[in-house]
Design a protein around this motif. Sequence first.
Motif, PDB file in Angstrom:
ATOM      1  N   LYS A   1      64.047  30.315  43.051  1.00 57.19           N
ATOM      2  CA  LYS A   1      64.154  31.223  41.916  1.00 57.19           C
ATOM      3  C   LYS A   1      64.992  30.530  40.851  1.00 57.19           C
ATOM      4  O   LYS A   1      65.533  29.441  41.078  1.00 57.19           O
ATOM      5  N   ALA A   2      65.160  31.172  39.716  1.00 55.33           N
ATOM      6  CA  ALA A   2      66.049  30.654  38.679  1.00 55.33           C
ATOM      7  C   ALA A   2      67.362  31.435  38.732  1.00 55.33           C
ATOM      8  O   ALA A   2      67.364  32.646  38.997  1.00 55.33           O
ATOM      9  N   TYR A   3      68.462  30.747  38.475  1.00 58.20           N
ATOM     10  CA  TYR A   3      69.785  31.359  38.497  1.00 58.20           C
ATOM     11  C   TYR A   3      70.510  30.993  37.205  1.00 58.20           C
ATOM     12  O   TYR A   3      70.607  29.809  36.857  1.00 58.20           O
ATOM     13  N   VAL A   4      70.998  32.017  36.523  1.00 59.99           N
ATOM     14  CA  VAL A   4      71.684  31.818  35.243  1.00 59.99           C
ATOM     15  C   VAL A   4      73.091  32.404  35.360  1.00 59.99           C
ATOM     16  O   VAL A   4      73.263  33.551  35.796  1.00 59.99           O
ATOM     17  N   TYR A   5      74.094  31.623  34.945  1.00 62.85           N
ATOM     18  CA  TYR A   5      75.472  32.097  35.068  1.00 62.85           C
ATOM     19  C   TYR A   5      76.373  31.309  34.112  1.00 62.85           C
ATOM     20  O   TYR A   5      75.938  30.303  33.505  1.00 62.85           O
ATOM     21  N   HIS A   6      77.631  31.741  33.993  1.00 65.19           N
ATOM     22  CA  HIS A   6      78.568  31.025  33.116  1.00 65.19           C
ATOM     23  C   HIS A   6      79.928  30.800  33.768  1.00 65.19           C
ATOM     24  O   HIS A   6      80.805  30.201  33.152  1.00 65.19           O
ATOM     25  N   GLU A   7      80.114  31.241  34.993  1.00 65.18           N
ATOM     26  CA  GLU A   7      81.392  31.065  35.690  1.00 65.18           C
ATOM     27  C   GLU A   7      81.225  30.187  36.919  1.00 65.18           C
ATOM     28  O   GLU A   7      80.250  30.341  37.666  1.00 65.18           O
ATOM     29  N   ILE A   8      82.187  29.297  37.128  1.00 67.30           N
ATOM     30  CA  ILE A   8      82.295  28.566  38.390  1.00 67.30           C
ATOM     31  C   ILE A   8      83.714  28.808  38.895  1.00 67.30           C
ATOM     32  O   ILE A   8      84.685  28.276  38.344  1.00 67.30           O
ATOM     33  N   ILE A   9      83.853  29.627  39.926  1.00 63.90           N
ATOM     34  CA  ILE A   9      85.155  30.043  40.450  1.00 63.90           C
ATOM     35  C   ILE A   9      85.517  29.141  41.627  1.00 63.90           C
ATOM     36  O   ILE A   9      84.749  29.040  42.586  1.00 63.90           O
ATOM     37  N   PRO A  10      86.674  28.476  41.571  1.00 58.36           N
ATOM     38  CA  PRO A  10      87.023  27.554  42.660  1.00 58.36           C
ATOM     39  C   PRO A  10      87.211  28.279  43.991  1.00 58.36           C
ATOM     40  O   PRO A  10      87.754  29.383  44.046  1.00 58.36           O
ATOM     41  N   GLY A  11      86.758  27.654  45.075  1.00 59.44           N
ATOM     42  CA  GLY A  11      87.064  28.111  46.424  1.00 59.44           C
ATOM     43  C   GLY A  11      88.203  27.279  46.981  1.00 59.44           C
ATOM     44  O   GLY A  11      88.797  26.461  46.275  1.00 59.44           O
ATOM     45  N   VAL A  12      88.502  27.459  48.262  1.00 59.21           N
ATOM     46  CA  VAL A  12      89.607  26.705  48.866  1.00 59.21           C
ATOM     47  C   VAL A  12      89.153  25.380  49.462  1.00 59.21           C
ATOM     48  O   VAL A  12      89.980  24.545  49.840  1.00 59.21           O
ATOM     49  N   GLY A  13      87.825  25.156  49.558  1.00 59.47           N
ATOM     50  CA  GLY A  13      87.337  23.890  50.082  1.00 59.47           C
ATOM     51  C   GLY A  13      87.591  23.739  51.573  1.00 59.47           C
ATOM     52  O   GLY A  13      87.748  24.717  52.308  1.00 59.47           O
ATOM     53  N   GLY A  14      87.654  22.485  52.020  1.00 55.92           N
ATOM     54  CA  GLY A  14      87.916  22.221  53.435  1.00 55.92           C
ATOM     55  C   GLY A  14      86.692  22.391  54.310  1.00 55.92           C
ATOM     56  O   GLY A  14      85.545  22.274  53.854  1.00 55.92           O
ATOM     57  N   LEU A  15      86.945  22.687  55.586  1.00 56.27           N
ATOM     58  CA  LEU A  15      85.888  22.855  56.578  1.00 56.27           C
ATOM     59  C   LEU A  15      85.995  24.247  57.201  1.00 56.27           C
ATOM     60  O   LEU A  15      87.082  24.820  57.259  1.00 56.27           O
ATOM     61  N   PRO A  16      84.896  24.797  57.690  1.00 55.77           N
ATOM     62  CA  PRO A  16      84.921  26.159  58.255  1.00 55.77           C
ATOM     63  C   PRO A  16      85.845  26.257  59.466  1.00 55.77           C
ATOM     64  O   PRO A  16      85.783  25.424  60.370  1.00 55.77           O
ATOM     65  N   VAL A  17      86.704  27.259  59.464  1.00 53.88           N
ATOM     66  CA  VAL A  17      87.602  27.477  60.604  1.00 53.88           C
ATOM     67  C   VAL A  17      86.775  27.685  61.866  1.00 53.88           C
ATOM     68  O   VAL A  17      85.788  28.429  61.876  1.00 53.88           O
ATOM     69  N   GLY A  18      87.169  27.009  62.934  1.00 58.12           N
ATOM     70  CA  GLY A  18      86.439  27.095  64.195  1.00 58.12           C
ATOM     71  C   GLY A  18      85.525  25.910  64.433  1.00 58.12           C
ATOM     72  O   GLY A  18      84.965  25.761  65.523  1.00 58.12           O
TER      73      GLY A  18
ATOM     74  N   MET B   1      77.263  24.363  59.115  1.00 60.14           N
ATOM     75  CA  MET B   1      76.640  25.404  58.300  1.00 60.14           C
ATOM     76  C   MET B   1      76.646  26.744  59.031  1.00 60.14           C
ATOM     77  O   MET B   1      76.932  27.796  58.437  1.00 60.14           O
ATOM     78  N   ASN B   2      76.316  26.713  60.312  1.00 65.13           N
ATOM     79  CA  ASN B   2      76.304  27.957  61.090  1.00 65.13           C
ATOM     80  C   ASN B   2      77.701  28.553  61.206  1.00 65.13           C
ATOM     81  O   ASN B   2      77.866  29.779  61.159  1.00 65.13           O
ATOM     82  N   GLN B   3      78.724  27.685  61.350  1.00 62.89           N
ATOM     83  CA  GLN B   3      80.096  28.194  61.431  1.00 62.89           C
ATOM     84  C   GLN B   3      80.525  28.803  60.101  1.00 62.89           C
ATOM     85  O   GLN B   3      81.182  29.853  60.077  1.00 62.89           O
ATOM     86  N   LEU B   4      80.152  28.170  59.012  1.00 59.22           N
ATOM     87  CA  LEU B   4      80.472  28.731  57.699  1.00 59.22           C
ATOM     88  C   LEU B   4      79.797  30.078  57.507  1.00 59.22           C
ATOM     89  O   LEU B   4      80.416  31.029  56.997  1.00 59.22           O
ATOM     90  N   TYR B   5      78.546  30.176  57.914  1.00 61.08           N
ATOM     91  CA  TYR B   5      77.828  31.452  57.809  1.00 61.08           C
ATOM     92  C   TYR B   5      78.544  32.554  58.591  1.00 61.08           C
ATOM     93  O   TYR B   5      78.742  33.668  58.084  1.00 61.08           O
ATOM     94  N   ARG B   6      78.965  32.231  59.823  1.00 61.64           N
ATOM     95  CA  ARG B   6      79.680  33.226  60.639  1.00 61.64           C
ATOM     96  C   ARG B   6      80.997  33.642  59.980  1.00 61.64           C
ATOM     97  O   ARG B   6      81.363  34.828  59.983  1.00 61.64           O
ATOM     98  N   ASN B   7      81.690  32.681  59.404  1.00 60.33           N
ATOM     99  CA  ASN B   7      82.970  32.986  58.767  1.00 60.33           C
ATOM    100  C   ASN B   7      82.780  33.818  57.506  1.00 60.33           C
ATOM    101  O   ASN B   7      83.598  34.700  57.205  1.00 60.33           O
ATOM    102  N   MET B   8      81.727  33.540  56.766  1.00 58.16           N
ATOM    103  CA  MET B   8      81.427  34.351  55.583  1.00 58.16           C
ATOM    104  C   MET B   8      81.101  35.791  55.993  1.00 58.16           C
ATOM    105  O   MET B   8      81.568  36.748  55.369  1.00 58.16           O
ATOM    106  N   LYS B   9      80.316  35.930  57.044  1.00 54.75           N
ATOM    107  CA  LYS B   9      79.992  37.281  57.523  1.00 54.75           C
ATOM    108  C   LYS B   9      81.248  38.031  57.951  1.00 54.75           C
ATOM    109  O   LYS B   9      81.405  39.222  57.663  1.00 54.75           O
ATOM    110  N   ALA B  10      82.148  37.326  58.638  1.00 52.04           N
ATOM    111  CA  ALA B  10      83.384  37.962  59.077  1.00 52.04           C
ATOM    112  C   ALA B  10      84.253  38.363  57.884  1.00 52.04           C
ATOM    113  O   ALA B  10      84.857  39.438  57.864  1.00 52.04           O
TER     114      ALA B  10
END
Length: 385
Positions: free
Chosen positions: A155-172, A23-32
């Motif tokens: 909180k409540a979250y309302v939406y109508h789109e689910i956009i695919p990501g690439v999946g896998g595991l965080p680089v690093g 989770m921490n690696q994914l967070y760092r990669n998202m920030k980058a």
Amino acid sequence: MEKVILVRYGEISLKGLNRSYFMNQLYRNMKAALAEYEEVHIEQIQGRYLVKCLKEDIEQVVQSLTRVFGIVSISPAFQLENDLYKIKKMALDLIKKQEWIKTFKVETKRANKNFPLTSPEISKEIGAHILTYTNHLKVDVHHPDIKIYVEIRDKAYVYHEIIPGVGGLPVGSNGKAALLISGGIDSPVAGYMTAKRGVELIAVHFHSFPFTSDRAKEKVVDLTRILTQYAGPIKLFIVPFAKIQTEIGEKCEERQTTLIMRRFMMKIAEKIAIQEEAKVLITGESIGQVASQTLESLTVTNAAVSIPVFRPLIGMDKQEITEISCKINTYETSILPYEDCCTIFVPKHPDTKPKLEKILQFEKKLDEKNLIEEAIHSMEIVNLP
């Protein structure tokens, strides 16, 4: 009400005691990946990451996130209080913007069990509200034109789109590997597939100037730069290879030249990998695709090094590999007509069933140690962000 982005991860949720590491690696990669945006904030909520874009274009932020390994899907959503009236109103407003639809369905996920209604009850309430205040819509639970999703969390979250990501595991999250990258279709795809399993990449390219042009080198730099969109920063080592190829061409039997060149590449890449603390080599080879990729040839190639060699494309055919290259936007660059070192000095009748003993006899004619040391000493390093 606030517009936010819900980010979902997949395999990470199954990691047990190691989950926080991933989770921490994914967070760092998202920030980058979002570093170019000044007004973006990432926070963790129950079962999700939440991205808030204060002044940024949400579509651009979403596009950046779709290339981050570890993310399985993304949804631009409206965040509001856990108030059923507000949720119903938001769902109605959202569906009214989709003028083309005739049928809909509401799906609710109630992660917050303190909310007084169950998931089916919430969906029923919202669906009834939409039907009351529209005159042309019908519910279709099997094949709706649109789905309205509601998540009840802190909180409540309302939406109508689910956009695919690439999946896998965080680089690093799974160590480092050295990718042998050429200007062709296969090796960038092999790098992508490896990075998808959480492996950090360095890249090694063999450049045969003056037999190949500087445009061939620039092509590989461009391919590696595309890979960084998924794999993060990559250090690219460009190794001069013309002298080694010339020596092999002059002193070795023509049928064996491609394989001996390949073994030299592996030996040089291994030295760079060890220097950079990479644990394995990655190649874009696939069984039987060319003469140097028969089982016998691959066995002889492997014998040149002591560290493992991974081949993510080993069981794929060219069509499958090409489809992935199109998906990751490397194909158009790969087919540019600039030859690399793998496409010159190709023998007319290469040996498809080589014997290691015979290859070693030819290699004794070469000043291997000095050739390799000179190539490594003269290599160029390009850091690609």
